[in-house]
Motif scaffolding. Structure first.
Motif, PDB file in Angstrom:
ATOM      1  N   LEU A  83      -4.508   0.034 -17.406  1.00 44.65           N
ATOM      2  CA  LEU A  83      -4.610   1.451 -17.726  1.00 44.65           C
ATOM      3  C   LEU A  83      -4.687   1.647 -19.227  1.00 44.65           C
TER       4      LEU A  83
ATOM      5  N   TYR B 213       3.094   0.730 -13.174  1.00 42.23           N
ATOM      6  CA  TYR B 213       1.873   1.212 -12.529  1.00 42.23           C
ATOM      7  C   TYR B 213       0.795   0.132 -12.514  1.00 42.23           C
ATOM      8  N   GLU B 214       0.640  -0.582 -13.604  1.00 41.65           N
ATOM      9  CA  GLU B 214      -0.379  -1.630 -13.658  1.00 41.65           C
ATOM     10  C   GLU B 214      -0.075  -2.758 -12.683  1.00 41.65           C
TER      11      GLU B 214
ATOM     12  N   ASP C 101      -9.988   4.229  -9.452  1.00 44.64           N
ATOM     13  CA  ASP C 101     -10.766   3.229  -8.737  1.00 44.64           C
ATOM     14  C   ASP C 101     -11.230   2.201  -9.754  1.00 44.64           C
TER      15      ASP C 101
ATOM     16  N   GLU D 219       0.825  -1.204   0.000  1.00 43.66           N
ATOM     17  CA  GLU D 219       0.000   0.000   0.000  1.00 43.66           C
ATOM     18  C   GLU D 219       0.861   1.257   0.000  1.00 43.66           C
TER      19      GLU D 219
ATOM     20  N   LEU E 108       3.283   5.896  -5.729  1.00 42.11           N
ATOM     21  CA  LEU E 108       3.289   5.998  -7.184  1.00 42.11           C
ATOM     22  C   LEU E 108       2.452   7.179  -7.655  1.00 42.11           C
ATOM     23  N   GLU E 109       1.461   7.578  -6.882  1.00 43.99           N
ATOM     24  CA  GLU E 109       0.606   8.692  -7.274  1.00 43.99           C
ATOM     25  C   GLU E 109       1.328  10.030  -7.154  1.00 43.99           C
TER      26      GLU E 109
ATOM     27  N   ARG F  83      -4.454   7.318  -8.800  1.00 44.69           N
ATOM     28  CA  ARG F  83      -4.782   5.902  -8.950  1.00 44.69           C
ATOM     29  C   ARG F  83      -6.272   5.775  -9.241  1.00 44.69           C
TER      30      ARG F  83
ATOM     31  N   TRP G 196      -0.430  -1.267  -8.930  1.00 45.12           N
ATOM     32  CA  TRP G 196      -1.820  -0.944  -8.624  1.00 45.12           C
ATOM     33  C   TRP G 196      -2.771  -2.121  -8.827  1.00 45.12           C
TER      34      TRP G 196
ATOM     35  N   ARG H 217       1.932   1.655  -3.551  1.00 43.86           N
ATOM     36  CA  ARG H 217       0.805   2.084  -4.389  1.00 43.86           C
ATOM     37  C   ARG H 217       0.512   3.567  -4.206  1.00 43.86           C
ATOM     38  N   ALA H 218       0.525   4.026  -2.968  1.00 45.88           N
ATOM     39  CA  ALA H 218       0.222   5.429  -2.701  1.00 45.88           C
ATOM     40  C   ALA H 218       1.328   6.344  -3.220  1.00 45.88           C
TER      41      ALA H 218
ATOM     42  N   GLN I 131       4.346   2.147 -17.784  1.00 47.05           N
ATOM     43  CA  GLN I 131       2.938   1.826 -17.572  1.00 47.05           C
ATOM     44  C   GLN I 131       2.787   0.442 -16.931  1.00 47.05           C
TER      45      GLN I 131
END
Length: 243
Positions: free
Chosen positions: A184, A176-177, A234, A147, A153-154, A232, A180, A150-151, A173
């Motif tokens: 995308l 990120y995929e 939803d 987590e 990366l934003e 990120r 997360w 993930r956070a 990309q």
């Protein structure tokens, strides 16, 4: 009556390592099979106790990285994740663990450390789903580490820590995929990345592609905080999760 003398509770200090990398475009975490009690035979995060009272906690993390995974902490992203000290988390007594998050691209096959009989990369999804039962409270630590990644990366350039020195937009990309856990839209992702000044910068020559035009190569820019952030999506609310 004489005043009672207070003495601090005895506690052992340990470090645990959440080491993340991408393998076959999937996020993996390094796990070891414990070769000693407690939890002998169970999977766990690499780590161990401080060597002595003089050893710094960060120094211990670097040492465990070297011993458990043959990794040089100076060559990868390493940050303190948190402290875990719930009573009863370790049957050997009161143990407080300082957890570290380590991230690097294309890490090699691991080598088991001193207290482990074997070590391997496991897909993060298998840990987060509870399919793999980890020793101690290590599932909670993995969840917190993922987590955190993930956070970040934003709002930060952490994604580049998963990439090599040069990379394509498509490879970025994929980071990120994988982190997360969603798909995308390539055009939307390209627009967002190019909209963050200083995040990445082009570098030549372009990489030859098997089909179509050569892929343009990039490297890390000078910006560590992303403005605007790459939010990120939803997966339940965004069409990006279905593209």
């Amino acid at each position: 009556m004489p005043e009672e003398t207070w003495s601090p509770p005895a506690a052992l200090i340990a470090v645990d390592l959440v080491i993340l990398t991408l393998r076959a475009s999937q996020l993996h975490v390094l796990l070891v099979q414990r070769g000693v009690e407690p939890y002998s035979g169970h999977q766990a995060l690499p780590g161990g106790f401080l060597k002595d009272v003089e050893e710094d906690v960060l120094t211990a993390a670097h040492r465990e990285l070297q011993e458990e995974a043959d990794l040089d902490g100076a060559r990868l992203h390493l940050e303190q994740l948190g402290a875990y000290g719930t009573p009863g988390r370790d049957p050997r007594g009161r143990v407080v663990s300082i957890a570290y998050l380590a991230i690097a691209p294309s890490l090699p096959e691991p080598v088991a450390g001193t207290d482990a009989s074997s070590a391997w990369w496991q897909p993060v999804d298998e840990v987060l789903s509870g399919k793999l039962q980890l020793a101690f409270d290590h599932q909670e630590i993995v969840e917190d580490g993922v987590e955190r990644a993930r956070a970040k990366l934003e709002h930060t350039a952490l994604a580049i820590a998963f990439c090599g020195d040069t990379f394509t937009i498509s490879e970025l990309q994929q980071v990120y995929e994988a982190v997360w856990g969603i798909r995308l839209d390539p055009r939307n992702f390209y627009r967002k990345v190019q909209g963050v000044s200083g995040f990445i910068e082009p570098v030549g020559p372009d990489r030859k592609a098997t089909r179509g035009r050569p892929a343009r190569l990039f490297r890390a820019g000078d910006r560590t905080a992303l403005h605007p952030p790459i939010a990120r999506p939803d997966p339940m609310m965004s069409n990006e999760g279905n593209n």
